[in-house]
Design a protein around this motif. Structure first.
Motif, short mmCIF file in Angstrom:
data_model
loop_
_atom_site.label_atom_id
_atom_site.label_comp_id
_atom_site.label_asym_id
_atom_site.label_seq_id
_atom_site.Cartn_x
_atom_site.Cartn_y
_atom_site.Cartn_z
N GLY A 191 0.81 -1.22 0.00
CA GLY A 191 0.00 0.00 0.00
C GLY A 191 0.84 1.26 0.00
O GLY A 191 0.56 2.22 -0.73
N GLY A 192 1.90 1.27 0.82
CA GLY A 192 2.77 2.44 0.88
C GLY A 192 3.51 2.68 -0.42
O GLY A 192 3.69 3.82 -0.86
N GLN A 193 3.96 1.61 -1.06
CA GLN A 193 4.66 1.73 -2.34
C GLN A 193 3.73 2.26 -3.43
O GLN A 193 4.12 3.10 -4.25
CB GLN A 193 5.26 0.38 -2.75
CG GLN A 193 6.44 -0.05 -1.88
CD GLN A 193 6.85 -1.49 -2.13
OE1 GLN A 193 6.04 -2.32 -2.55
NE2 GLN A 193 8.11 -1.81 -1.86
N LYS A 194 2.50 1.77 -3.44
CA LYS A 194 1.53 2.27 -4.42
C LYS A 194 1.28 3.76 -4.22
O LYS A 194 1.18 4.52 -5.19
CB LYS A 194 0.22 1.50 -4.30
CG LYS A 194 0.27 0.08 -4.83
CD LYS A 194 -1.09 -0.60 -4.69
CE LYS A 194 -1.04 -2.03 -5.24
NZ LYS A 194 -2.34 -2.72 -5.08
N ARG A 195 1.17 4.17 -2.95
CA ARG A 195 0.91 5.58 -2.68
C ARG A 195 2.09 6.45 -3.12
O ARG A 195 1.91 7.52 -3.72
CB ARG A 195 0.64 5.76 -1.18
CG ARG A 195 0.05 7.10 -0.77
CD ARG A 195 -1.29 7.37 -1.43
NE ARG A 195 -2.19 6.23 -1.43
CZ ARG A 195 -2.99 5.89 -0.42
NH1 ARG A 195 -3.00 6.61 0.68
NH2 ARG A 195 -3.80 4.86 -0.51
N ARG A 196 3.31 5.98 -2.86
CA ARG A 196 4.49 6.75 -3.28
C ARG A 196 4.62 6.77 -4.80
O ARG A 196 5.07 7.76 -5.38
CB ARG A 196 5.76 6.19 -2.63
CG ARG A 196 5.92 6.65 -1.17
CD ARG A 196 7.18 6.13 -0.54
NE ARG A 196 7.00 4.78 -0.01
CZ ARG A 196 7.85 3.79 -0.18
NH1 ARG A 196 8.94 3.98 -0.90
NH2 ARG A 196 7.62 2.61 0.34
N LEU A 197 4.22 5.68 -5.46
CA LEU A 197 4.23 5.68 -6.92
C LEU A 197 3.22 6.70 -7.45
O LEU A 197 3.51 7.42 -8.42
CB LEU A 197 3.89 4.29 -7.44
CG LEU A 197 3.74 4.15 -8.97
CD1 LEU A 197 5.01 4.60 -9.68
CD2 LEU A 197 3.39 2.71 -9.35
N SER A 198 2.05 6.78 -6.82
CA SER A 198 1.05 7.77 -7.23
C SER A 198 1.60 9.18 -7.10
O SER A 198 1.41 10.02 -8.00
CB SER A 198 -0.22 7.64 -6.38
OG SER A 198 -0.83 6.38 -6.56
N ILE A 199 2.30 9.44 -6.00
CA ILE A 199 2.88 10.78 -5.80
C ILE A 199 3.99 11.02 -6.82
O ILE A 199 4.12 12.13 -7.37
CB ILE A 199 3.41 10.92 -4.36
CG1 ILE A 199 2.25 10.81 -3.36
CG2 ILE A 199 4.14 12.24 -4.18
CD1 ILE A 199 2.67 10.78 -1.91
N GLY A 200 4.78 9.99 -7.12
CA GLY A 200 5.85 10.13 -8.10
C GLY A 200 5.31 10.46 -9.48
O GLY A 200 5.85 11.33 -10.19
N ILE A 201 4.24 9.80 -9.89
CA ILE A 201 3.60 10.09 -11.17
C ILE A 201 3.06 11.52 -11.18
O ILE A 201 3.18 12.25 -12.17
CB ILE A 201 2.48 9.08 -11.47
CG1 ILE A 201 3.08 7.69 -11.72
CG2 ILE A 201 1.65 9.52 -12.67
CD1 ILE A 201 2.06 6.58 -11.85
N ALA A 202 2.49 11.92 -10.03
CA ALA A 202 1.97 13.29 -9.93
C ALA A 202 3.09 14.32 -10.12
O ALA A 202 2.91 15.34 -10.81
CB ALA A 202 1.30 13.49 -8.57
#
Length: 656
Positions: A191-202
């Protein structure tokens, strides 16, 4: 501004106590600097550097007349670049509704007030270019890797190209702490990795405002702290305005914010600097108990479900009289927003097409899985009707039904397409909203990619089962394959339409199943067209199955040299001639749909027309839904403005 000198407990020291992870920089450069360097190297521009996000006198209502419900009442705040703001409140406080209003996604009610970015009213175009939202549930393409996700996003956001692409992607991986899972598929991330990936894409978009809905929801304590630290780093290092809703943060997470907005019953209980919140609540009679999480303390006292309603209303009223003391003078910046760079449509289609083809090659459900089901299913039907390979008129009906099932069974698997495409469409909606792609580029890339797949499906379903096991004449293979592909494309287009016409995937699947069943019922071979009750004759002309059955049967039967038949009493299909046309006419006495008339070209055109109709329904629905945004009315109804005024005046009287 009123300053409070309050000695806080060690675990509640406000903004001065950042989580220790905040002090650790994962990358020597911010993502903004990495992208800027890459763009400068290629002669590109850079994103907006300074921004002020403001919402004034925001109201949000649902229902009408006696059933009118006020969800948000008179909420105001101003945020500048580099600040991280938490919108907190108990369940039902209105924080998610407020976020949906700010992101133009509040379709279930009517918002009023002003929302601006650098003085420009928020619109779909402004959001598309300069804002980004990370939803509570992270949506990533499950069958591509973290590195590939960032690479496609960097290309689509025009953040990097050519030799710079690898450097930018590696920079984001380092900045987000995703190097260890860079080559893992998104389906296997925590879950944390997915959230950081979302922020990275942003960050590849370089937005002026980054919205996050419950970013720590579903994460453990360590992951929550890491995500909160990342949000603060993004605000400070990337110069982004970060606005998030959060339910009940830990002390470490809470202390990572610059500002906090505490909501209850759709109204503000406090809005301001984090280090002023404890002092304010103490000044109105609610001091922070020792060794207590400030966030928990604030939420406890404004929760009308477990606290006295009059007491909560009093807290909300007091803020109305005191809020002016906490307003900040934001440095004036130049009004207006800059234009962001975007890929042209042709380039965007190429990038999306590459991504979709990669997904197709790895996704075990939508195409590869169905291809295997088609191969096995039609093979079984071929064996069931194995005796029909004999070119005798006694087996003509079995040969006919064998051919029907070669299209009937695969087209039924459109249910799988509805399910998969509905989920895919939800990912598309988020990408369109965040300005990554246009719906047109996705639809065009799908259109280009799917057509050859139809012929591959047809070859799998017909070649071995039909033309080897069932011994259909190979002279008919080419035209039968074209007919099959056109018919299946009509079903696939209908599946795409049903996938986007309803947000509920079960409802879409039921609609498709009804469409598939109607294809059999009104196909003209179960009930002849002339025997249909007249209101249902319309369906005979718009269902694709009958057109395939008519012409494919004609092609298969015509090229067979049949045995002769003279026993008209025992054989339903019987012709004294072995000629295919004669057998077709004899067959037509039982199935009036079938005849010796050559209508192949006509039926192919009709099947293409049916497919085109459903494809247009899919196109227009997808574009319409993806561009659906909430419009915020600048004119506040007198009833709402008067209500807010009365609340303020009554609060002042109570204070006096």
């Amino acid at each position: 501004m009123v300053e409070f000198e309050v000695e806080l407990e060690q675990n509640a020291t406000g903004a001065s106590a950042r989580p220790s992870m905040m002090e650790k920089k994962r990358s020597a450069q911010s993502v903004r600097d990495i992208i800027k360097g890459a763009k400068n190297a290629s002669g590109g521009g850079s994103a907006m550097q300074d921004a002020v996000f403001e919402f004034k006198n925001l109201h949000f209502t649902a229902g009408k007349g006696d059933k009118l419900k006020k969800i948000i009442t008179n909420v105001t705040h101003t945020i500048k670049s580099g600040e991280c703001v938490a919108m907190m409140g108990p369940s039902g406080a209105g924080k998610t509704s407020l976020l949906r209003v700010l992101t133009l996604d509040a379709h279930f009610g009517t918002p009023y007030g002003e929302v601006t970015l650098n003085g420009v009213p928020m619109s779909a175009e402004v959001f598309n270019q300069h804002c980004y939202i990370v939803q509570q549930v992270d949506k990533h393409w499950p069958y591509i890797t973290v590195r590939e996700s960032l690479s496609f996003a960097a290309q689509l956001y025009n953040a990097a190209a050519g030799n710079d692409l690898t450097a930018v992607v590696d920079g984001v991986l380092g900045s987000m702490g995703l190097e260890s899972c860079a080559d893992d598929r998104c389906s296997g991330l925590s879950g944390g990795q997915k959230r950081r990936l979302s922020i990275g894409i942003a960050l590849l978009k370089q937005p002026a405002v980054l919205f996050l809905d419950e970013p720590t929801s579903g994460l453990d304590s360590a992951s929550s702290t890491a995500v909160a630290a990342e949000m603060q780093r993004v605000a400070q290092d990337e110069g982004v305005i970060v606005v998030c809703t959060i339910h009940q943060p830990s002390t470490k997470v809470y202390n990572g914010f610059d500002q906090v907005m505490i909501l209850s019953r759709g109204r503000e209980a406090f809005t301001g600097r984090l280090n002023e919140a404890v002092g304010y609540f103490e000044s109105i009679g609610y001091p922070l108990p020792p060794a207590t999480n400030p966030a928990e303390h604030f939420l406890d006292i404004v929760n009308s479900d477990f606290s006295d309603e009059d007491e909560v209303r009093g807290i909300l009223d007091k803020w109305q009289t005191r809020k002016a003391e906490f307003s900040e003078d934001i440095r004036q910046i130049e009004q207006g927003i800059s234009e962001s760079e975007k890929c042209n449509l042709v380039k965007e289609v190429k990038i999306v097409l590459r991504r979709q083809m990669l997904l197709v090659s790895r996704d075990p459900v939508l195409y590869i899985g169905r291809a295997l089901i088609f191969a096995v299913g039609t093979f079984v039907f071929g064996l069931v009707y194995k005796n029909s390979r004999d070119d005798v008129q006694a087996q003509s009906q079995n040969k006919f039904w064998c051919n029907v099932w070669f299209i009937g069974m695969p087209s039924n698997m459109g249910l799988v397409a509805v399910y998969a495409l509905n989920d895919e469409f939800k990912s598309l909606l988020l990408e369109v909203k965040n300005g990554m792609i246009s719906p047109q580029s996705y639809l065009l890339s799908k259109f280009i990619m799917v057509i050859p797949i139809m012929f591959i499906f047809g070859t799998i379903s017909l070649l071995i089962p039909g033309f080897v096991i069932a011994s259909f004449p190979f002279s008919a293979f080419g035209l039968v394959l074209i007919l099959w592909s056109c018919c299946f494309y009509a079903y696939e287009s209908a599946a795409e339409a049903f996938a986007v016409l309803s947000d509920d995937v079960i409802f879409g699947m039921l609609n498709y199943l009804s469409f598939w069943f109607a294809g059999f019922l009104f196909g003209g071979f179960l009930v002849p067209e002339q025997d249909l009750f007249w209101p249902f004759k319309f369906f005979y002309y718009v269902m694709p199955l009958g057109y395939y059955v008519r012409s494919s049967t004609y092609l298969i039967f015509r090229d067979i040299t049949w045995d002769t038949c003279s026993d008209f009493t025992t054989q339903p299909v019987c012709s004294e001639s072995s000629d295919g046309d004669a057998v077709l006419d004899a067959f037509g006495r039982i199935y009036p749909l079938i005849s010796s008339d050559n209508q192949v070209a006509k039926d192919i055109i009709i099947l293409i027309a049916i497919a085109a109709f459903w494809k247009l329904v899919y196109f227009f629905t997808a574009i319409s839904v993806s561009k659906k945004t909430t419009k915020i009315s600048g004119t506040i109804p007198e009833s709402l403005s008067q209500s807010a005024l009365v609340e303020t005046e009554s609060a002042k009287e109570e204070e006096t």
